[in-house]
Scaffold this active site. Structure first.
Site, PDB file in Angstrom:
ATOM      1  N   HIS A   1       0.835  -1.207   0.000  1.00  0.00           N
ATOM      2  CA  HIS A   1       0.000   0.000   0.000  1.00  0.00           C
ATOM      3  C   HIS A   1       0.874   1.263   0.000  1.00  0.00           C
ATOM      4  CE1 HIS A   1      -3.766   2.218   1.174  1.00  0.00           C
ATOM      5  NE2 HIS A   1      -2.863   3.067   1.658  1.00  0.00           N
ATOM      6  N   GLU A   2       1.777   1.349   0.954  1.00  0.00           N
ATOM      7  CA  GLU A   2       2.605   2.566   1.070  1.00  0.00           C
ATOM      8  C   GLU A   2       3.554   2.703  -0.112  1.00  0.00           C
ATOM      9  OE1 GLU A   2       1.489   4.586   3.090  1.00  0.00           O
ATOM     10  OE2 GLU A   2       0.404   3.276   4.493  1.00  0.00           O
TER      11      GLU A   2
ATOM     12  N   HIS B   1       1.722   4.520  -2.774  1.00  0.00           N
ATOM     13  CA  HIS B   1       1.723   5.977  -2.541  1.00  0.00           C
ATOM     14  C   HIS B   1       3.058   6.587  -2.972  1.00  0.00           C
ATOM     15  CE1 HIS B   1      -2.102   6.682  -0.582  1.00  0.00           C
ATOM     16  NE2 HIS B   1      -1.882   5.813   0.390  1.00  0.00           N
TER      17      HIS B   1
ATOM     18  N   GLU C   1      -4.874   7.636  -3.211  1.00  0.00           N
ATOM     19  CA  GLU C   1      -5.284   6.350  -2.639  1.00  0.00           C
ATOM     20  C   GLU C   1      -5.470   5.296  -3.730  1.00  0.00           C
ATOM     21  OE1 GLU C   1      -5.005   6.001   0.432  1.00  0.00           O
ATOM     22  OE2 GLU C   1      -6.172   4.236   1.036  1.00  0.00           O
TER      23      GLU C   1
HETATM   24 ZN   LIG Z   1      -3.333   5.136   1.814  1.00  0.00          ZN
END
Ligand SMILES: [Zn+2]
Ligand SMILES: [Zn+2]
EC number: 3.4.17.19
Lengths: 503, 503
Positions: free
Chosen positions: B265-266, B269, B296
């Protein structure tokens, strides 16, 4: 009683500058310890913006005006507090007025030249060719003398440069200290015994060293509530805030003692910074560190007077044996203790032991003083360097990289920095001797309990909590009852050398 | 052709602000990841000084003047570049003018109230008592509506708040998307199978997890030349500079999948931030991230569409088995794959799976929209919350801490933030479907070679390098050929649920 408003206003501006300087320290710490490699270029810009801003504020008209109004308001301050405030403004104005005397173009030229010189020096060192560095070094020497001219001096230009690192120090006084020391050191070095490190023939993993090293700051009184220990290419300590004093070290698998002594050294620096932050109205100009020599005295004291002492190792030896997964048969206390206090003539300053180290400094001081004062020329440096190394250490320099090119300082225009290292050694011996005289049985607490609080308490009250209230000479005198002198360093080294020579 | 001087001057000021904002990110990263505990108080001061300064610069007269002169100079700009510059100033002025409309006293009151509210919320949550939080929440709701009034709106006050996180989004459009989604989600959840994690019955050390996790960012295209992976209490990603995009995770010995998906997830980003920094004239207002929903979408895409795919795990499964010191008998591919795509109704948003997660968001959006628009009252929140949880998820909330008090957002005045999470899921599915259609054989590169470059290349050109040149709706349309819609998310979830239900 509340402060006159003008004093509060000036202090608020001071604190703003200080906060941003500390932000610069965060940026710097991160860049040396954590930053991914490609972050370098943009980080340089961030750091430049922060220092640009703090410089602008420091020399700008708003601050000047706030200070003037604050000084005028001193008439409203109670008599008992007046002299402290006067000291504060004298410290402050001294720095500001020096900065004011330097024309902006000069400051730019100086910083552009030294920025350039760094790469030239590194390349010349790699190629072992001083002549490639001499042209830009000449320019730096010229600019440094120009700086001395702008600021003004009574006796010799070198004093001005010295003053940036060691406030109020005079080259002639340092020369006196250093000549006393040199006279004694040369024969001490001749008689001092060398012992091979018992670790050099084995591998000590980074993990084992780290386990032991992480015990040291809290043991000496630097809690990890206010500190961290990390790895960086060059060990350093830095203050990132009131309760944030970090240190770094590096680990060599063949030389675990170097990481241990690195941590002791940097812990000493950070203990000083932590002590300064305990002063009631931190941050103020009088809660900054007093001088580089005093700062270095705090690191050297824990590294040498404590860290190479028998009582310290009586406590730490069994822990080291256990942390490193060894037995007393692998490495005996005596072999360890002797190697820690071993002496060996060497050509490289940063690898030198506690005895010979000071000769490296003295030769640099003698050379850079004459260079700045115009008594010698840049082109003569290698020959002069090599002949002094021969005279003081009996060694023959084979190429400039192991000689005159070894240190980065001159490429940065850092003339006047070197002597502060040996001043640190002189002060630390003098401080420790005074502590010893006043504190009976301290060895027992060191050796049996690993309790160093008597020493830290002494340093806190005599040195750390004094901040910048007095100048260096009065601080040393009031802490030890004597003016700065080399006697105690000589005594310390003599007795150490004779002790390890007979066990 | 050189830029008109006025444009260069304005950009220089912009870059100065940006540099200091990034310095703020360094301070924040350090405080979450590295700082010794006692550093907190002084660090808060450092961060406040930096944001004070950047805010002052942003809304101050010097910047305003530079922008006005820059806008006037647009007449000198070649026609081909004009529209880009106009977009830049429209983006910029939109933010500035919003800020200008808020009186300074209002901004202070808002920030003081939310600062206070944080502690009140934490205490109320600990005591499971919404009534202790309701008074200050009412105040925050009131201030948020006042903010909407100051700034002005055409349809409903909630749109103003939404706009801070998801530029140009309208609550009515989001509602349409979310109602489409909800209608389908409720039956999907009913039919979706649950599989126990095969890791829950064993311990996986932090070291083993870290070994695997450190492979992931470089695997997806985020090199450690420009990044780091560290541990923090709440995982996050942050940009500290042009080539310095760091991520964090946390490790649970009973749930190694959570650290893996956290890192994916990170990394998503940070890949977006790294792509933005590749845009030619970074940094400019058009090289900032487009919206939180788009940000997101980049994290969710790598976490879900890639990270829960069969082809990704065909590559990673043998590596995980080996890094964790397991055999295929300990954990089979099928058990692992099923548990990664398992669905389970739960009360806590941050623990929810990819299917039910969106229901958590939709209920929050529905409630906060009505709250801000004045259709419901703070005191009715718990009952409303609990009945929606019952309706959408069939679960009975036993106390406010597992219900309306679970999230921090409202205590910070963050109304309008929640919907961006599900917008991210909607966009990510739509992006991935478009990539799939255009890229034949990508699964083979994923599964056989661990090569994800075809996807990163697609995202770079369609999303990352687009920066803020278009608004969200045009970006999605030009990247996928369709306006934002929930069809692809529904399709993705349906097919995933049916796939794992039949193996
Ligand atoms: Zn996030
Ligand atoms: Zn030092």
């Amino acid at each position: 009683m509340a402060l006159p408003k003008a004093l509060e206003n000036y202090r608020q501006f001071y604190r703003k500058i200080k906060t941003f300087q500390d932000i610069g320290s965060v940026l710097h710490w991160d860049s040396e310890v954590m930053m991914p490699p490609s972050g370098r270029e943009y980080r340089a810009k961030q750091i430049a913006e922060i220092s640009g801003l703090t410089h602008e504020w420091t020399v700008g008209p708003e601050y000047k005006d706030l200070i003037e109004k604050a000084v005028q308001s001193l008439s409203e301050v109670p008599q008992t507090q007046k002299s402290l405030w006067e000291r504060e403004f004298s410290v402050l104005e001294d720095e500001r007025k020096k900065a004011e005397k330097l024309p902006a173009e000069f400051v730019t030229e100086f910083s552009e030249t030294t920025n350039l010189a760094h790469a030239v020096w590194a390349e010349a060192k790699k190629n072992q060719k001083f002549s490639d560095f001499s042209e830009i070094l000449e320019k730096i020497v010229g600019l440094s003398r120009k700086q001395a001219d702008y600021i003004g001096y009574t006796t010799e230009p070198y004093d001005v440069l010295l003053d940036s690192y060691e406030k109020d120090a005079k080259a002639s006084e340092i020369d006196q200290l250093f000549q006393d020391l040199k006279k004694e050191l040369v024969p001490i070095v001749e008689s001092a015994p060398y012992f091979e490190s018992p670790f050099s023939s084995r591998t000590t993993s980074k993990e084992k060293q780290e386990k032991l090293c992480k015990r040291l700051p809290p043991l000496l009184g630097l809690s990890f509530d206010v500190s961290r220990l990390d790895v960086s290419h060059h060990p350093f300590s830095t203050s990132l805030g009131k309760a944030d004093k970090r240190i770094t070290t590096r680990y060599s698998e063949s030389d675990p003692l170097s990481s241990i002594f690195g941590v002791l050294h940097e812990t000493g620096h950070s203990l000083y910074e932590a002590g300064l932050s305990e002063i009631e109205d931190w941050p103020s100009p009088l809660t900054e560190f007093l001088s580089l020599g005093i700062h270095e005295s705090q690191s050297r004291l824990w590294e040498n007077q404590v860290g190479r002492s028998r009582s310290f190792w009586e406590f730490l030896y069994p822990i080291l044996i256990s942390d490193f997964g060894l037995t007393e048969k692998d490495i005996s206390f005596t072999d360890l203790y002797k190697s820690i206090n071993s002496t060996k003539k060497s050509k490289i300053r940063v690898e030198a032991d506690q005895v010979t180290y000071n000769l490296h400094i003295i030769l640099r001081f003698e050379i850079e003083r004459d260079l700045i004062n115009g008594k010698i020329k840049v082109k003569d440096l290698p020959e002069l360097w090599n002949s002094k190394v021969k005279e003081y250490l009996g060694l023959k320099i084979e190429n400039d990289s192991e000689g005159v090119l070894q240190d980065i300082h001159w490429s940065m225009g850092g003339f006047g920095y070197f002597p502060t290292y040996t001043l640190g050694n002189i002060f630390s011996s003098q401080f420790f001797a005074a502590f010893e005289k006043e504190t009976s049985g301290y060895q027992n607490s060191f050796a049996k309990d690993g309790d160093f609080s008597s020493l830290l308490k002494w340093l806190r009250s005599k040195i750390h909590h004094q901040g910048k209230i007095q100048d260096v000479n009065s601080l040393v005198s009031s802490a030890t009852g004597e003016s700065p002198n080399a006697k105690y360093l000589i005594q310390y080294l003599k007795s150490k050398v004779s002790e390890v020579g007979t066990i």
